[in-house]
Design a protein around this motif. Structure first.
Motif, short mmCIF file in Angstrom:
data_model
loop_
_atom_site.label_atom_id
_atom_site.label_comp_id
_atom_site.label_asym_id
_atom_site.label_seq_id
_atom_site.Cartn_x
_atom_site.Cartn_y
_atom_site.Cartn_z
N THR A 43 0.88 -1.12 0.00
CA THR A 43 0.05 0.14 0.11
C THR A 43 0.87 1.22 0.06
O THR A 43 2.05 1.13 0.31
CB THR A 43 -0.96 0.07 1.30
OG1 THR A 43 -0.07 -0.12 2.35
CG2 THR A 43 -1.86 -0.99 1.41
N ILE A 44 0.50 2.32 -0.45
CA ILE A 44 1.19 3.44 -0.44
C ILE A 44 -0.12 4.83 -0.57
O ILE A 44 -1.07 4.64 -1.08
CB ILE A 44 2.04 3.55 -1.69
CG1 ILE A 44 2.88 4.92 -1.61
CG2 ILE A 44 1.35 3.49 -3.05
CD1 ILE A 44 3.95 5.19 -2.61
N HIS A 45 0.35 5.82 0.07
CA HIS A 45 -0.58 7.09 0.08
C HIS A 45 0.12 8.21 -1.07
O HIS A 45 1.18 8.28 -1.03
CB HIS A 45 -0.94 7.64 1.34
CG HIS A 45 -1.54 6.85 2.39
ND1 HIS A 45 -1.04 5.80 3.18
CD2 HIS A 45 -2.83 6.92 2.95
CE1 HIS A 45 -1.86 5.26 4.05
NE2 HIS A 45 -3.04 5.93 3.73
N VAL A 46 -0.73 8.60 -1.58
CA VAL A 46 -0.30 9.88 -2.53
C VAL A 46 -1.11 11.07 -2.37
O VAL A 46 -2.39 11.13 -2.13
CB VAL A 46 -0.46 9.34 -4.03
CG1 VAL A 46 -1.84 8.96 -4.27
CG2 VAL A 46 0.22 10.39 -4.83
N ASN A 52 -7.34 18.63 -9.53
CA ASN A 52 -7.23 18.35 -10.91
C ASN A 52 -6.13 16.93 -11.14
O ASN A 52 -6.38 16.00 -11.60
CB ASN A 52 -7.02 19.19 -11.96
CG ASN A 52 -8.21 20.24 -11.71
OD1 ASN A 52 -9.49 19.85 -11.69
ND2 ASN A 52 -8.07 21.55 -12.24
N ALA A 53 -5.02 17.43 -10.26
CA ALA A 53 -3.77 16.41 -10.47
C ALA A 53 -4.09 15.24 -9.71
O ALA A 53 -4.13 13.98 -10.23
CB ALA A 53 -2.55 17.21 -9.82
N LEU A 54 -4.94 15.13 -8.49
CA LEU A 54 -5.26 14.24 -7.82
C LEU A 54 -6.25 13.37 -8.62
O LEU A 54 -6.48 12.16 -8.34
CB LEU A 54 -5.80 14.75 -6.58
CG LEU A 54 -5.87 13.47 -5.42
CD1 LEU A 54 -4.59 13.06 -4.85
CD2 LEU A 54 -6.67 14.25 -4.29
N GLU A 55 -7.17 14.24 -9.48
CA GLU A 55 -8.13 13.36 -10.08
C GLU A 55 -7.59 12.58 -11.08
O GLU A 55 -7.99 11.22 -11.21
CB GLU A 55 -9.26 14.34 -10.59
CG GLU A 55 -10.48 13.69 -11.22
CD GLU A 55 -11.44 12.93 -10.25
OE1 GLU A 55 -11.80 11.78 -10.70
OE2 GLU A 55 -11.23 13.42 -9.10
N ASN A 56 -6.59 13.06 -11.76
CA ASN A 56 -5.93 12.23 -12.53
C ASN A 56 -5.32 10.92 -12.18
O ASN A 56 -5.10 9.94 -12.72
CB ASN A 56 -4.72 13.34 -13.48
CG ASN A 56 -5.45 14.32 -14.30
OD1 ASN A 56 -6.55 14.18 -14.79
ND2 ASN A 56 -4.74 15.27 -14.38
N PRO A 72 -5.41 7.94 -2.39
CA PRO A 72 -5.05 9.36 -2.71
C PRO A 72 -5.60 10.41 -1.67
O PRO A 72 -6.85 9.99 -1.10
CB PRO A 72 -5.97 9.62 -4.03
CG PRO A 72 -6.95 8.82 -4.13
CD PRO A 72 -6.35 7.37 -3.55
N ILE A 73 -4.89 11.46 -1.31
CA ILE A 73 -5.32 12.53 -0.37
C ILE A 73 -5.00 13.73 -0.85
O ILE A 73 -4.17 14.12 -1.44
CB ILE A 73 -4.67 12.15 0.81
CG1 ILE A 73 -4.45 10.81 1.42
CG2 ILE A 73 -4.66 13.42 2.10
CD1 ILE A 73 -3.65 10.45 2.65
#
Length: 223
Positions: A43-46, A52-56, A72-73
């Motif tokens: 697992t990893i968090h980003v 918009n970048a997170l949505e990509n 994603p956070i």
């Protein structure tokens, strides 16, 4: 398997399976997906401050069916790591000022390992790291198109950490590796051009240090 650039791939070797990682700066979550697909992390968090970048990144995570592995956070830097289990940060592909801004948070106290990739002002970044008791354990020059990055692996140390002015400016480990000879020769030419125009004392000092580094590296290869 997701396609990954050589710049991002150069960071993979610094990640250990036991690391609890947050990748700060989404970059489509490409590195994070790769780390899971390669079996390095479960697992990893980003995180990213840009929705918009997170949505990509979310779209890629869903595309590769890794919703249960890559999380994603929406967050500026590390402001939300107190809400998750993290001891390692990856911050790549940006300037040292941005990296320092991100790390200038009380939440840095929760972090013990930093995997950083900057394309400028490495002196400032190294000085910041030692001010927070992080020791540099690895350094690497990475060329990506017309940009040159320096990877820095740093870990929290129990004792105060410091380096010489030459080591802060050009890297305590970079200056000992003969593979970096061309990198320093290119830097020397850049500062020679700067000095030709400006005649500043700072440029003159850096030229002198670079000439010393280059001579030492050439001597090490001749032995």
């Amino acid at each position: 398997m997701i396609k990954i650039s050589e710049r991002l791939k150069s960071l993979v070797k610094y990640v250990h399976p036991d690391d609890k990682v947050m990748d700060v700066g989404c970059d489509h979550a490409i590195l994070d997906i790769f780390l899971v697909q390669a079996g390095i992390l479960k697992t990893i968090h980003v995180g990213d401050v840009n929705p918009n970048a997170l949505e990509n990144g979310k779209e890629n995570i869903e595309k590769y069916e890794l919703n249960n592995n890559v999380f994603p956070i929406l967050s500026y830097g590390i402001e939300k790591i107190n809400e998750i289990d993290v001891d390692t940060l990856i911050i790549s592909g940006m300037g040292s000022k941005n990296i320092i801004d991100i790390l200038s948070s009380p939440n840095l106290d929760r972090v013990f390992k930093l995997i950083l990739q900057s394309n400028n002002n490495h002196n400032d970044l190294r000085r910041f790291l030692t001010s927070k008791n992080f020791k540099i354990y690895a350094e690497e020059v990475v060329v990506d198109g017309k940009k040159t990055y320096v990877n820095i692996l740093a870990g929290r140390d129990a004792m105060p950490v410091s380096y010489t002015d030459k080591e802060y400016e050009f890297g305590p480990l970079l200056i000992t590796n003969a593979n970096n000879l061309r990198y320093f020769e290119d830097l020397l030419r850049s500062y020679q051009n700067i000095y030709f125009v400006s005649h500043t004392e700072d440029a003159r000092k850096k030229i002198s240090l670079l000439e010393e580094i280059i001579e030492d590296l050439k001597n090490s290869t001749a032995e």
